[in-house]
Motif scaffolding. Structure first.
Motif, PDB file in Angstrom:
ATOM      1  N   PRO A  43      -7.941  13.665   1.717  1.00 27.43           N
ATOM      2  CA  PRO A  43      -8.811  13.349   0.577  1.00 27.43           C
ATOM      3  C   PRO A  43      -8.469  12.008  -0.090  1.00 27.43           C
ATOM      4  O   PRO A  43      -9.362  11.306  -0.567  1.00 27.43           O
ATOM      5  CB  PRO A  43      -8.565  14.509  -0.396  1.00 27.43           C
ATOM      6  CG  PRO A  43      -8.027  15.611   0.439  1.00 27.43           C
ATOM      7  CD  PRO A  43      -7.239  14.947   1.519  1.00 27.43           C
ATOM      8  N   LEU A  44      -7.183  11.656  -0.103  1.00 34.04           N
ATOM      9  CA  LEU A  44      -6.764  10.389  -0.706  1.00 34.04           C
ATOM     10  C   LEU A  44      -7.287   9.216   0.111  1.00 34.04           C
ATOM     11  O   LEU A  44      -7.781   8.222  -0.445  1.00 34.04           O
ATOM     12  CB  LEU A  44      -5.240  10.333  -0.790  1.00 34.04           C
ATOM     13  CG  LEU A  44      -4.554  11.487  -1.517  1.00 34.04           C
ATOM     14  CD1 LEU A  44      -3.032  11.339  -1.433  1.00 34.04           C
ATOM     15  CD2 LEU A  44      -5.010  11.552  -2.972  1.00 34.04           C
ATOM     16  N   VAL A  45      -7.173   9.319   1.422  1.00 38.35           N
ATOM     17  CA  VAL A  45      -7.646   8.252   2.302  1.00 38.35           C
ATOM     18  C   VAL A  45      -9.165   8.148   2.257  1.00 38.35           C
ATOM     19  O   VAL A  45      -9.730   7.049   2.205  1.00 38.35           O
ATOM     20  CB  VAL A  45      -7.142   8.496   3.733  1.00 38.35           C
ATOM     21  CG1 VAL A  45      -7.827   7.554   4.719  1.00 38.35           C
ATOM     22  CG2 VAL A  45      -5.634   8.321   3.800  1.00 38.35           C
ATOM     23  N   GLY A  62     -14.631   4.323  -1.552  1.00 43.30           N
ATOM     24  CA  GLY A  62     -14.726   3.317  -2.599  1.00 43.30           C
ATOM     25  C   GLY A  62     -14.878   1.912  -2.056  1.00 43.30           C
ATOM     26  O   GLY A  62     -15.567   1.075  -2.662  1.00 43.30           O
ATOM     27  N   LEU A  63     -14.250   1.641  -0.922  1.00 39.30           N
ATOM     28  CA  LEU A  63     -14.297   0.306  -0.322  1.00 39.30           C
ATOM     29  C   LEU A  63     -15.267   0.231   0.853  1.00 39.30           C
ATOM     30  O   LEU A  63     -15.434  -0.841   1.438  1.00 39.30           O
ATOM     31  CB  LEU A  63     -12.897  -0.089   0.150  1.00 39.30           C
ATOM     32  CG  LEU A  63     -11.810  -0.142  -0.937  1.00 39.30           C
ATOM     33  CD1 LEU A  63     -10.437  -0.354  -0.307  1.00 39.30           C
ATOM     34  CD2 LEU A  63     -12.122  -1.239  -1.941  1.00 39.30           C
ATOM     35  N   ASP A  81      -1.821  -7.680  -2.090  1.00 31.23           N
ATOM     36  CA  ASP A  81      -0.940  -8.657  -2.737  1.00 31.23           C
ATOM     37  C   ASP A  81      -0.427  -9.692  -1.749  1.00 31.23           C
ATOM     38  O   ASP A  81      -0.299 -10.874  -2.080  1.00 31.23           O
ATOM     39  CB  ASP A  81       0.247  -7.949  -3.399  1.00 31.23           C
ATOM     40  CG  ASP A  81      -0.141  -7.198  -4.661  1.00 31.23           C
ATOM     41  OD1 ASP A  81      -1.267  -7.413  -5.144  1.00 31.23           O
ATOM     42  OD2 ASP A  81       0.684  -6.399  -5.138  1.00 31.23           O
ATOM     43  N   VAL A  82      -0.105  -9.264  -0.532  1.00 32.38           N
ATOM     44  CA  VAL A  82       0.475 -10.182   0.448  1.00 32.38           C
ATOM     45  C   VAL A  82      -0.594 -10.994   1.172  1.00 32.38           C
ATOM     46  O   VAL A  82      -0.428 -12.195   1.412  1.00 32.38           O
ATOM     47  CB  VAL A  82       1.351  -9.409   1.458  1.00 32.38           C
ATOM     48  CG1 VAL A  82       1.802 -10.316   2.612  1.00 32.38           C
ATOM     49  CG2 VAL A  82       2.570  -8.821   0.749  1.00 32.38           C
ATOM     50  N   THR A  83      -1.704 -10.361   1.525  1.00 37.58           N
ATOM     51  CA  THR A  83      -2.725 -11.041   2.332  1.00 37.58           C
ATOM     52  C   THR A  83      -3.787 -11.746   1.508  1.00 37.58           C
ATOM     53  O   THR A  83      -4.473 -12.638   2.014  1.00 37.58           O
ATOM     54  CB  THR A  83      -3.438 -10.048   3.258  1.00 37.58           C
ATOM     55  OG1 THR A  83      -4.192  -9.116   2.458  1.00 37.58           O
ATOM     56  CG2 THR A  83      -2.432  -9.277   4.116  1.00 37.58           C
ATOM     57  N   GLY A  84      -3.964 -11.326   0.263  1.00 41.24           N
ATOM     58  CA  GLY A  84      -5.019 -11.901  -0.562  1.00 41.24           C
ATOM     59  C   GLY A  84      -6.395 -11.342  -0.263  1.00 41.24           C
ATOM     60  O   GLY A  84      -7.405 -11.855  -0.757  1.00 41.24           O
ATOM     61  N   ARG A  85      -6.459 -10.280   0.529  1.00 38.25           N
ATOM     62  CA  ARG A  85      -7.749  -9.663   0.844  1.00 38.25           C
ATOM     63  C   ARG A  85      -7.537  -8.183   1.113  1.00 38.25           C
ATOM     64  O   ARG A  85      -6.417  -7.734   1.333  1.00 38.25           O
ATOM     65  CB  ARG A  85      -8.391 -10.323   2.067  1.00 38.25           C
ATOM     66  CG  ARG A  85      -7.583 -10.203   3.363  1.00 38.25           C
ATOM     67  CD  ARG A  85      -8.299 -10.910   4.495  1.00 38.25           C
ATOM     68  NE  ARG A  85      -7.684 -10.723   5.784  1.00 38.25           N
ATOM     69  CZ  ARG A  85      -6.860 -11.576   6.366  1.00 38.25           C
ATOM     70  NH1 ARG A  85      -6.511 -12.682   5.737  1.00 38.25           N
ATOM     71  NH2 ARG A  85      -6.376 -11.333   7.572  1.00 38.25           N
ATOM     72  N   GLY A  86      -8.618  -7.435   1.109  1.00 38.73           N
ATOM     73  CA  GLY A  86      -8.529  -6.012   1.384  1.00 38.73           C
ATOM     74  C   GLY A  86      -8.490  -5.729   2.876  1.00 38.73           C
ATOM     75  O   GLY A  86      -8.824  -6.589   3.700  1.00 38.73           O
ATOM     76  N   PRO A  87      -8.082  -4.525   3.259  1.00 37.24           N
ATOM     77  CA  PRO A  87      -8.067  -4.163   4.681  1.00 37.24           C
ATOM     78  C   PRO A  87      -9.485  -3.981   5.214  1.00 37.24           C
ATOM     79  O   PRO A  87     -10.414  -3.670   4.462  1.00 37.24           O
ATOM     80  CB  PRO A  87      -7.300  -2.846   4.699  1.00 37.24           C
ATOM     81  CG  PRO A  87      -7.545  -2.251   3.346  1.00 37.24           C
ATOM     82  CD  PRO A  87      -7.625  -3.421   2.398  1.00 37.24           C
TER      83      PRO A  87
END
Length: 263
Positions: A137-139, A145-146, A114-120
């Protein structure tokens, strides 16, 4: 001729405070960092995130579960404030982490975007919490996925501090390494940079030890800050000392002496 060893250098905690942010951005502009990871739960993240450089250095998500307040309302019902690291480690190994943790990790990702406009560009964890049981497992699901690299805490090298290094490996780091290999996710060959943040420590001597041991493709994490340390920063003096060395000609000379290039 011996081929130079590649080393990624990542500064942690961007967004935590003004001195930290100034130091990290200055080092990135100098070309002394290859990456830095962002603490999006910080109150100043909305401002700090707008100052991220457009290129030249990778910016990642620094998943935080031990400092400040959760972003997600569901987790705040369980934890008005995040637990301290020791308590989180105990809860993780007892299998007692709240189910709402999954939503918190996703909320931190959304906050970054939301702040950067891009994914990490990568994922790691504040105080290495991303490797803990119940968090790992969450990470990994997010990273898969990415298709993002995840900081590998399963092989921690360096001079001294063997207990701290072994604790990081044992608190989920070795299992994380196995999972990263099994999923085919990119990861560094080793982690460097662990010490006790003692203000009397000779940071250059430590760095020379890390550079001596670094295998090709390793990652070194650091915690720089420029000027006067931010109020209330428990490791503020160490941050300022790290900054002074990383910004100096001594750092580039040590890289050259040990045949290490940033990349």
């Amino acid at each position: 001729m011996t081929r130079p060893r590649r080393l990624a250098v990542c500064a942690d905690d961007y967004g935590q405070g003004a001195a930290v942010d100034r130091g990290i951005l200055a080092l990135a502009q100098q070309g002394r960092l290859t990456a830095f990871s962002c603490l999006v739960t910080s109150p100043r993240w909305a401002h700090a995130g707008l100052a991220l450089p457009d290129g030249g250095v990778a910016t990642g998500l620094h998943v935080n579960l031990t400092e400040g307040e959760p972003l997600s309302p569901a987790l705040r019902k369980h934890w008005p404030r995040f637990p301290r690291l020791g308590a989180l480690i105990a809860l993780a190994h007892l299998g007692r982490l709240p189910a709402a943790l999954a939503g918190e990790v996703q909320e931190q990702l959304r906050r970054f975007v939301d702040v950067t406009g891009r994914g990490p560009a990568f994922i790691d964890g504040h105080q290495h919490v991303h490797a803990l049981p119940g968090v790992r497992p969450l990470v990994l699901a997010m990273a898969r996925g990415l298709h993002l690299p995840v900081r590998n805490t399963g092989r921690v090298l360096g001079p001294g501090f063997p207990v701290k290094r072994r604790v990081i490996e044992a608190c989920g780091g070795r299992q994380l390494t196995e999972c990263l290999h099994g999923l085919g996710l990119p990861a560094a060959t080793a982690l460097l940079g662990v010490y006790d943040f003692d203000p009397r420590a000779d940071y250059r001597a430590l760095m020379r030890g890390w550079l001596r041991e670094a295998p090709d493709g390793a990652l070194l994490f650091c915690h720089p800050a420029e000027g006067t340390a931010d109020p209330g920063d428990a490791i503020g003096a160490a941050r300022v000392r790290e900054m002074a060395y990383l910004a100096s000609d001594a750092f580039t000379a040590d890289l050259a002496e040990f045949g290490v290039v940033l990349g």
